[in-house]
Design an enzyme around this catalytic site. Structure first.
Site, mmCIF file in Angstrom:
data_model
loop_
_atom_site.group_PDB
_atom_site.id
_atom_site.type_symbol
_atom_site.label_atom_id
_atom_site.label_comp_id
_atom_site.label_asym_id
_atom_site.label_seq_id
_atom_site.Cartn_x
_atom_site.Cartn_y
_atom_site.Cartn_z
ATOM 1 N N ARG A 129 9.164 -4.917 -51.358
ATOM 2 C CA ARG A 129 9.229 -3.559 -52.219
ATOM 3 C C ARG A 129 7.753 -4.282 -53.080
ATOM 4 N NH1 ARG A 129 13.137 -0.281 -53.445
ATOM 5 N NH2 ARG A 129 12.398 0.941 -55.932
ATOM 6 N N TYR A 132 4.544 -3.394 -54.449
ATOM 7 C CA TYR A 132 4.633 -2.590 -55.510
ATOM 8 C C TYR A 132 4.276 -3.114 -56.531
ATOM 9 C CZ TYR A 132 4.748 1.585 -57.371
ATOM 10 O OH TYR A 132 4.757 3.334 -58.887
ATOM 11 N N GLU A 134 5.044 -6.129 -57.504
ATOM 12 C CA GLU A 134 3.774 -7.273 -57.915
ATOM 13 C C GLU A 134 2.829 -6.580 -57.628
ATOM 14 O OE1 GLU A 134 5.051 -9.687 -59.058
ATOM 15 O OE2 GLU A 134 6.392 -10.997 -57.682
ATOM 16 N N LYS A 136 1.804 -3.750 -59.130
ATOM 17 C CA LYS A 136 1.817 -2.809 -60.103
ATOM 18 C C LYS A 136 1.420 -3.823 -62.043
ATOM 19 C CE LYS A 136 1.311 1.655 -59.535
ATOM 20 N NZ LYS A 136 0.359 2.484 -60.445
ATOM 21 N N VAL A 174 14.884 10.289 -53.958
ATOM 22 C CA VAL A 174 15.379 10.926 -53.457
ATOM 23 C C VAL A 174 15.223 12.047 -54.727
ATOM 24 C CG1 VAL A 174 16.125 10.287 -56.085
ATOM 25 C CG2 VAL A 174 18.191 10.956 -54.193
ATOM 26 N N GLY A 194 26.141 5.511 -53.692
ATOM 27 C CA GLY A 194 25.874 6.355 -54.160
ATOM 28 C C GLY A 194 26.304 6.202 -55.564
ATOM 29 N N THR A 197 23.033 4.294 -60.209
ATOM 30 C CA THR A 197 22.295 4.917 -60.733
ATOM 31 C C THR A 197 20.795 5.164 -60.848
ATOM 32 O OG1 THR A 197 22.664 3.140 -63.008
ATOM 33 C CG2 THR A 197 24.310 5.190 -62.888
ATOM 34 N N ARG A 198 19.824 6.670 -61.725
ATOM 35 C CA ARG A 198 18.983 6.698 -61.347
ATOM 36 C C ARG A 198 18.771 7.460 -62.819
ATOM 37 N NH1 ARG A 198 18.702 2.744 -58.795
ATOM 38 N NH2 ARG A 198 17.565 2.943 -56.931
ATOM 39 N N ASP A 260 17.154 -2.674 -53.781
ATOM 40 C CA ASP A 260 17.277 -1.253 -53.955
ATOM 41 C C ASP A 260 17.632 -1.749 -54.906
ATOM 42 O OD1 ASP A 260 17.001 1.758 -53.895
ATOM 43 O OD2 ASP A 260 18.742 1.247 -53.688
HETATM 44 N N1 NAD Z 1 6.513 9.221 -59.668
HETATM 45 C C1 NAD Z 1 7.360 8.291 -59.849
HETATM 46 O O1 NAD Z 1 8.013 8.282 -60.090
HETATM 47 C C2 NAD Z 1 5.959 7.232 -60.550
HETATM 48 C C3 NAD Z 1 6.983 6.019 -61.297
HETATM 49 C C4 NAD Z 1 7.087 5.038 -61.703
HETATM 50 C C5 NAD Z 1 5.163 4.766 -61.969
HETATM 51 N N2 NAD Z 1 4.390 6.449 -61.570
HETATM 52 C C6 NAD Z 1 3.081 5.250 -60.663
HETATM 53 O O2 NAD Z 1 1.948 7.064 -61.198
HETATM 54 C C7 NAD Z 1 0.571 7.428 -60.277
HETATM 55 C C8 NAD Z 1 1.023 8.590 -59.745
HETATM 56 O O3 NAD Z 1 2.745 8.949 -58.994
HETATM 57 P P1 NAD Z 1 2.848 10.193 -58.276
HETATM 58 O O4 NAD Z 1 3.715 10.026 -58.357
HETATM 59 O O5 NAD Z 1 1.739 11.213 -58.987
HETATM 60 O O6 NAD Z 1 2.783 10.329 -56.720
HETATM 61 P P2 NAD Z 1 1.482 10.241 -56.102
HETATM 62 O O7 NAD Z 1 1.912 9.348 -54.670
HETATM 63 O O8 NAD Z 1 1.659 11.954 -56.168
HETATM 64 O O9 NAD Z 1 0.072 10.329 -56.524
HETATM 65 C C9 NAD Z 1 -0.450 8.919 -55.995
HETATM 66 C C10 NAD Z 1 -2.106 9.392 -55.855
HETATM 67 O O10 NAD Z 1 -2.990 8.491 -55.588
HETATM 68 C C11 NAD Z 1 -3.918 8.704 -54.477
HETATM 69 N N3 NAD Z 1 -3.809 7.063 -54.349
HETATM 70 C C12 NAD Z 1 -3.486 6.194 -53.422
HETATM 71 N N4 NAD Z 1 -3.648 5.209 -53.258
HETATM 72 C C13 NAD Z 1 -5.493 5.534 -53.521
HETATM 73 C C14 NAD Z 1 -6.995 4.995 -53.211
HETATM 74 N N5 NAD Z 1 -6.728 3.558 -52.650
HETATM 75 N N6 NAD Z 1 -8.310 5.206 -54.063
HETATM 76 C C15 NAD Z 1 -7.864 6.603 -54.577
HETATM 77 N N7 NAD Z 1 -6.626 6.665 -54.551
HETATM 78 C C16 NAD Z 1 -5.718 6.627 -54.590
HETATM 79 C C17 NAD Z 1 -3.104 9.840 -53.902
HETATM 80 O O11 NAD Z 1 -3.375 9.987 -52.636
HETATM 81 C C18 NAD Z 1 -2.477 10.412 -54.222
HETATM 82 O O12 NAD Z 1 -2.690 11.718 -54.713
HETATM 83 C C19 NAD Z 1 1.090 6.232 -59.142
HETATM 84 O O13 NAD Z 1 0.033 4.422 -59.951
HETATM 85 C C20 NAD Z 1 2.553 5.523 -59.123
HETATM 86 O O14 NAD Z 1 2.741 3.952 -59.310
HETATM 87 C C21 NAD Z 1 5.184 7.057 -60.574
#
Ligand code: NAD
Length: 299
Positions: A129, A132, A134, A136, A174, A194, A197-198, A260
């Site tokens: 993991r 992602y 590191e 971020k 999930v 199961g 929690t989230r 996880d």
């Molecule tokens: N949904 C969650 O629970 C959650 C939680 C924490 C953080 N985030 C962050 O929020 C953001 C959006 O997440 P999401 O849930 O909508 O996911 P998602 O996968 O639907 O959206 C991510 C978007 O980024 C685009 N993308 C990926 N790599 C790219 C690149 N190199 N250049 C241009 N575009 C690129 C993808 O095509 C997609 O449209 C992400 O950065 C994610 O890490 C989401």
């Protein structure tokens, strides 16, 4: 999430340039906006520099589900790290305010519960993991260094699990997993026992928090946790999905994937205070919208 953000920004009267390489995103999610004279769509990978004129940038580019970010882990790290450098370079050049969609994964497998922004996290730097988590974390470092060194006007939000319509049906997260399995009547897969929690935040609530963060005073950078503190076990979520879909799916148990986290819950005191925000949509209502969406695309 990005497509919902585009909807909200356009509704508020902004002009929107949506940039995506479509790795996990799909044009279908913004198809309804094509033809709107205030909306532009550009295919671009943020690991390459971008030269455009803008006032504000929301950097959401990054695959967010383990299935997708582990598919090409090197590209995942590049998307967060090179992506942040390119986006911050753009913000510096055009003097734009820039918001980073960071993640609760920066806390890793936490020893404190719930997590507030002062907690530094417990992250494995070499696990599956890590690309992602590191990536971020490094992106956050870059945001704060561009702020300190180049006075870039930054905002950082740490997003906790968010769900809603337009999620990818096969992304392995999930909520989408359970809903798709329940609609198809196939077994519902629970990892571990199961009892982990989230917390789940509905996408509309999340976007509202992001917009509020973007309009805070220049002196405030965050990071700010945004998410829904309501905590549910995976078992409780599965049972709720089965009830709301009226499905006959059975629960099956599989081993937990590595790294996880057992528990994940945001402390949103700072968001309450600085953004005057808290989530409004309960899990049951949000799931109903999400189930209706998945039914529409799966039928
Ligand atoms: N949904 C969650 O629970 C959650 C939680 C924490 C953080 N985030 C962050 O929020 C953001 C959006 O997440 P999401 O849930 O909508 O996911 P998602 O996968 O639907 O959206 C991510 C978007 O980024 C685009 N993308 C990926 N790599 C790219 C690149 N190199 N250049 C241009 N575009 C690129 C993808 O095509 C997609 O449209 C992400 O950065 C994610 O890490 C989401």
């Amino acid at each position: 999430m990005g497509s919902h953000l585009c909807d909200r920004l356009l509704a508020a009267g902004h002009e929107v340039l949506c940039v995506d390489n479509y790795f996990t995103g799909t044009k279908r999610n913004v198809a309804h906006l094509i033809g709107n004279p205030y909306f532009e769509l550009q295919r671009h990978d943020v690991t390459f520099p971008l030269y455009v004129e803008v006032d504000q940038i929301y950097n959401l580019a990054c695959p967010a589900s383990p299935v997708h970010y582990q598919h090409d882990p090197v590209q995942t790290t590049k998307t967060s790290v090179h992506g942040a450098i390119n986006i911050l370079g753009l913000a510096k050049r055009v003097r734009a305010r820039v918001l980073q969609a960071s993640t609760s994964e920066v806390y890793g497998d936490p020893e404190v519960h719930p997590q507030d922004e002062a907690y530094w996290g417990r992250v494995n730097p070499i696990g599956t993991r890590s690309c992602y988590d590191e990536g971020k974390r490094c992106a956050e470092t870059l945001f704060f260094d561009y702020h300190r060194q180049h006075r870039v006007d930054i905002k950082v939000v740490r997003i906790f699990n968010t769900y809603g319509p337009r999620m990818h049906p096969d992304d392995g997260r999930v909520v989408s997993n359970f809903v798709v399995q329940a609609i198809r009547g196939s077994d519902i897969t629970i990892y571990g026992d199961g009892a982990q929690t989230r917390s789940f935040c509905y996408v509309d609530d999340l976007i509202e928090a992001m917009l509020r963060m973007m309009s805070t005073d220049a002196g405030f950078q965050g990071p700010v946790n945004i998410g829904n503190p309501g905590e549910f076990t995976m078992l409780a979520l599965a049972e709720m999905v089965i009830r709301l879909t009226g499905s006959r799916s059975k629960l099956v148990f599989q081993p937990l994937p590595s790294d996880d986290p057992r528990q994940r819950q945001p402390d949103i005191s700072l968001a309450r205070k600085r953004l005057d925000w808290e989530p409004r949509v309960g899990l049951e209502d949000g799931l109903k919208e999400t189930i209706a969406y998945f039914r529409s695309i799966l039928s």
